[in-house]
Design a protein around this motif. Structure first.
Motif, PDB file in Angstrom:
ATOM      1  N   LEU A 129       0.826  -1.213   0.000  1.00  0.00           N
ATOM      2  CA  LEU A 129       0.000   0.000   0.000  1.00  0.00           C
ATOM      3  C   LEU A 129       0.862   1.266   0.000  1.00  0.00           C
ATOM      4  CD1 LEU A 129      -2.887  -0.843   2.492  1.00  0.00           C
ATOM      5  CD2 LEU A 129      -3.064  -0.476   0.028  1.00  0.00           C
ATOM      6  N   ALA A 130       1.941   1.227   0.768  1.00  0.00           N
ATOM      7  CA  ALA A 130       2.824   2.394   0.863  1.00  0.00           C
ATOM      8  C   ALA A 130       3.470   2.722  -0.481  1.00  0.00           C
ATOM      9  CB  ALA A 130       3.893   2.162   1.929  1.00  0.00           C
ATOM     10  N   VAL A 131       3.622   1.731  -1.346  1.00  0.00           N
ATOM     11  CA  VAL A 131       4.165   1.960  -2.684  1.00  0.00           C
ATOM     12  C   VAL A 131       3.031   2.220  -3.679  1.00  0.00           C
ATOM     13  CG1 VAL A 131       5.407   0.877  -4.606  1.00  0.00           C
ATOM     14  CG2 VAL A 131       6.242   0.600  -2.270  1.00  0.00           C
ATOM     15  N   GLY A 132       1.988   1.410  -3.607  1.00  0.00           N
ATOM     16  CA  GLY A 132       0.915   1.473  -4.597  1.00  0.00           C
ATOM     17  C   GLY A 132       0.036   2.715  -4.525  1.00  0.00           C
ATOM     18  N   ILE A 133      -0.330   3.124  -3.338  1.00  0.00           N
ATOM     19  CA  ILE A 133      -1.222   4.288  -3.226  1.00  0.00           C
ATOM     20  C   ILE A 133      -0.547   5.562  -3.726  1.00  0.00           C
ATOM     21  CG2 ILE A 133      -2.463   5.792  -1.604  1.00  0.00           C
ATOM     22  CD1 ILE A 133      -3.310   3.262  -0.108  1.00  0.00           C
ATOM     23  N   PRO A 134       0.685   5.874  -3.321  1.00  0.00           N
ATOM     24  CA  PRO A 134       1.326   7.071  -3.885  1.00  0.00           C
ATOM     25  C   PRO A 134       1.484   7.008  -5.406  1.00  0.00           C
ATOM     26  CG  PRO A 134       2.476   6.381  -1.902  1.00  0.00           C
ATOM     27  CD  PRO A 134       1.498   5.295  -2.244  1.00  0.00           C
ATOM     28  N   ALA A 135       1.762   5.817  -5.934  1.00  0.00           N
ATOM     29  CA  ALA A 135       1.884   5.677  -7.387  1.00  0.00           C
ATOM     30  C   ALA A 135       0.547   5.962  -8.066  1.00  0.00           C
ATOM     31  CB  ALA A 135       2.377   4.276  -7.739  1.00  0.00           C
ATOM     32  N   LEU A 136      -0.528   5.430  -7.507  1.00  0.00           N
ATOM     33  CA  LEU A 136      -1.858   5.677  -8.071  1.00  0.00           C
ATOM     34  C   LEU A 136      -2.217   7.156  -7.986  1.00  0.00           C
ATOM     35  CD1 LEU A 136      -4.483   4.627  -9.297  1.00  0.00           C
ATOM     36  CD2 LEU A 136      -5.262   4.113  -6.966  1.00  0.00           C
ATOM     37  N   LEU A 137      -1.948   7.780  -6.852  1.00  0.00           N
ATOM     38  CA  LEU A 137      -2.225   9.212  -6.704  1.00  0.00           C
ATOM     39  C   LEU A 137      -1.431  10.031  -7.721  1.00  0.00           C
ATOM     40  CD1 LEU A 137      -2.293   9.502  -2.826  1.00  0.00           C
ATOM     41  CD2 LEU A 137      -4.233   9.805  -4.388  1.00  0.00           C
ATOM     42  N   ARG A 138      -0.177   9.654  -7.943  1.00  0.00           N
ATOM     43  CA  ARG A 138       0.666  10.376  -8.893  1.00  0.00           C
ATOM     44  C   ARG A 138       0.069  10.336 -10.294  1.00  0.00           C
ATOM     45  NH1 ARG A 138       3.930   7.916 -12.061  1.00  0.00           N
ATOM     46  NH2 ARG A 138       4.240   6.130 -10.696  1.00  0.00           N
TER      47      ARG A 138
END
Length: 147
Positions: A129-138
């Motif tokens: 989640l710590a990697v995936g959520i920021p990537a999705l937000l970006r």
């Protein structure tokens, strides 16, 4: 639509629906407060004196939606609206003491929930989640900026 895109679509729909209930359920017994209203109180508690236009930009909402939202929060005694003395066409928004109390209480309840949720996940799930959520937000923000 690719299988990955369709899977993401269903996950996001489920996340948004579930988040509304999981975050707001029993947060304020006897008080109807929407996520948008809570976000508005949060923004104003951290940046007092915003105009309605500035609040609309921060929330990503239309000015007319924010106008109704602000009127409702004002009627509930959670914020005040004052004309800007330098520009009488602009309202400046301030959270009341009751609005600050509500924000503080909500933050405490939500942080307790986040702790419960995080502790119920494995370390690998939290890392994902710590990697995936920021990537999705970006990519979502980039798409919105291009759009």
């Amino acid at each position: 639509m690719s299988a990955d895109a369709e899977h993401l679509h269903h996950l996001l729909l489920d996340l948004v629906r579930t988040a509304e209930f999981a975050l707001m359920d029993r947060l304020f017994p006897g008080q109807a407060l929407s996520m948008s209203q809570l976000f508005a109180i949060h923004e104003l508690d951290h940046s007092s004196g915003l105009s309605q236009r500035e609040l609309a930009e921060r929330l990503g909402l239309e000015k007319s939606s924010v106008s109704r939202l602000v009127a409702d929060l004002e009627a509930d005694g959670l914020l005040t609206r004052e004309r800007d003395p330098d520009n009488r066409r602009v309202y400046r928004l301030e959270v009341t003491a009751e609005g600050r109390r509500l924000h503080r209480d909500a933050a405490q309840v939500l942080h307790e929930r986040y702790e419960r949720w995080a502790s119920a996940m494995t370390a690998e799930e939290r890392k994902g989640l710590a990697v995936g959520i920021p990537a999705l937000l970006r990519v979502m923000r980039a798409d919105r900026a291009e759009g």
